[in-house]
Design an enzyme around this catalytic site. Structure first.
Site, mmCIF file in Angstrom:
data_model
loop_
_atom_site.group_PDB
_atom_site.id
_atom_site.type_symbol
_atom_site.label_atom_id
_atom_site.label_comp_id
_atom_site.label_asym_id
_atom_site.label_seq_id
_atom_site.Cartn_x
_atom_site.Cartn_y
_atom_site.Cartn_z
ATOM 1 N N ASP A 48 17.881 -6.857 24.673
ATOM 2 C CA ASP A 48 16.516 -7.257 25.067
ATOM 3 C C ASP A 48 16.370 -8.777 25.007
ATOM 4 O OD1 ASP A 48 16.544 -7.456 22.321
ATOM 5 O OD2 ASP A 48 14.731 -6.278 21.984
ATOM 6 N N SER A 49 17.442 -9.469 24.582
ATOM 7 C CA SER A 49 17.485 -10.931 24.678
ATOM 8 C C SER A 49 17.320 -11.371 26.127
ATOM 9 C CB SER A 49 18.803 -11.468 24.109
ATOM 10 O OG SER A 49 19.907 -10.841 24.728
ATOM 11 N N ASP A 87 19.633 -1.962 24.664
ATOM 12 C CA ASP A 87 18.633 -2.132 23.594
ATOM 13 C C ASP A 87 17.375 -1.334 23.894
ATOM 14 O OD1 ASP A 87 19.621 -3.706 21.573
ATOM 15 O OD2 ASP A 87 18.902 -5.596 22.417
ATOM 16 N N LYS A 117 20.812 0.724 21.338
ATOM 17 C CA LYS A 117 20.777 -0.038 20.083
ATOM 18 C C LYS A 117 19.319 -0.196 19.673
ATOM 19 C CE LYS A 117 21.690 -4.627 19.811
ATOM 20 N NZ LYS A 117 20.387 -5.142 19.300
ATOM 21 N N GLU A 119 16.685 -1.747 16.221
ATOM 22 C CA GLU A 119 16.642 -2.631 15.059
ATOM 23 C C GLU A 119 15.995 -1.945 13.860
ATOM 24 O OE1 GLU A 119 14.737 -6.291 16.211
ATOM 25 O OE2 GLU A 119 16.082 -6.573 17.930
ATOM 26 N N GLU A 186 23.171 -9.454 12.030
ATOM 27 C CA GLU A 186 22.799 -10.741 12.642
ATOM 28 C C GLU A 186 22.312 -11.722 11.587
ATOM 29 O OE1 GLU A 186 20.400 -10.538 16.179
ATOM 30 O OE2 GLU A 186 20.088 -12.710 16.210
#
Ligand code: KIV
Length: 269
Positions: A48-49, A87, A117, A119, A186
């Site tokens: 999602d970056s 993501d 993925k 978080e 991270e």
């Protein structure tokens, strides 16, 4: 002859860890770069970056499920050998476990990707478990979790100090116990990342987490030198494409203005 090497599988990631073979991951947002990277890295991560890198935003928070599905499908179309993970964007899996399963299922159905993925550690235990029970491979992400940037107070190293380190270790363990196939670490101190990597059976994929992880991930545009001015300590630029692009644009404009392009060879009789 056509290349018939099959696509890597999710269980291959675990095998790589057992064999001590380091796993390589780069972000990828489109079919064109997917074709260039395919088979040269183990995993293409549709991060999602993209909301920051392509969209020019300060955070990843505005990325939508529709955008992730659009870019995920493009990366799957452009690749045949690397695994593709997508993501789950902010608010598509935090509200309820049911919504998380539905949204992650859509990602797999509509992109053809191999997994998602998300978080979070201890707080995501139930969600990860439900996704895995539904047959959806999950890569976890702990340490600096960009979707929580406001709560964390910025993009800074996590897990410094005894109790923060214990919490991070508990997060990584929770992700593994819930059934994730790998976990991104991270911005974690190198010694802590090494310790977590030794304690987990699933592979750890580091970004700003030192050399002791089982694999490494970088944002493609950063490591190609296309994100000029972005130079955090953990980043290595493996190519310097910014000046190449700028020079090509200048040469194009010069030749058009001089009347040198297009020439006869670029024209039709
Ligand atoms: O969104 C992303 O690109 C990521 C990587 C930096 C791990 O989550």
């Amino acid at each position: 002859m056509a290349d018939t090497t099959p696509r890597l599988t999710v269980p291959d990631l675990l095998e790589f860890k057992e064999e001590g073979r380091r796993i390589t991951v780069l972000t990828c947002y489109d079919a064109l770069f997917a074709r260039l990277l395919d088979g040269r890295v183990d995993v293409l991560l549709v991060g999602d970056s993209l909301h920051q890198v392509l969209g020019g935003h300060d955070t990843t928070l505005g990325a939508t499920l529709g955008q992730m599905i659009y870019h995920g499908a493009a990366v799957v179309r452009g690749s045949r050998r690397s695994l593709v993970f997508v993501d789950l964007p902010f608010l598509t899996y935090q509200v309820s476990v049911t919504e998380a399963v539905r949204n992650a299922g859509r990602v797999l159905q509509e992109t053809g990707a191999d997994g998602v993925k998300l978080e979070g550690g201890v707080t995501m235990r139930e969600t990860i478990g439900a996704l895995v029970r539904a047959g959806i491979p999950v890569m976890g992400h702990v340490g600096l979790t960009p979707q929580s940037v406001h709560r964390l107070g910025g993009y800074r190293v996590q897990g410094r100090g005894r109790s923060a380190a214990q919490r991070l270790l508990a997060d990584a363990r929770a992700v593994e116990e819930a059934g994730a196939c790998a976990v991104v670490l991270e911005l974690v101190p190198a010694a802590l990342a090494r310790r977590i990597s030794r304690q987990l059976a699933i592979p750890t994929i580091g970004i700003g987490a030192g050399p002791g992880c089982d694999g490494q991930v970088l944002v493609l545009h950063d490591m190609l030198g296309l994100n000029e001015g972005f130079a955090p300590r953990f980043l290595k630029t493996f190519a310097d494409l910014g000046p190449v692009v700028r020079k090509a644009a200048e040469a194009f404009s010069r030749e058009v203005r001089d009347g040198r392009f297009p020439s006869r060879s670029h024209s039709f009789d």
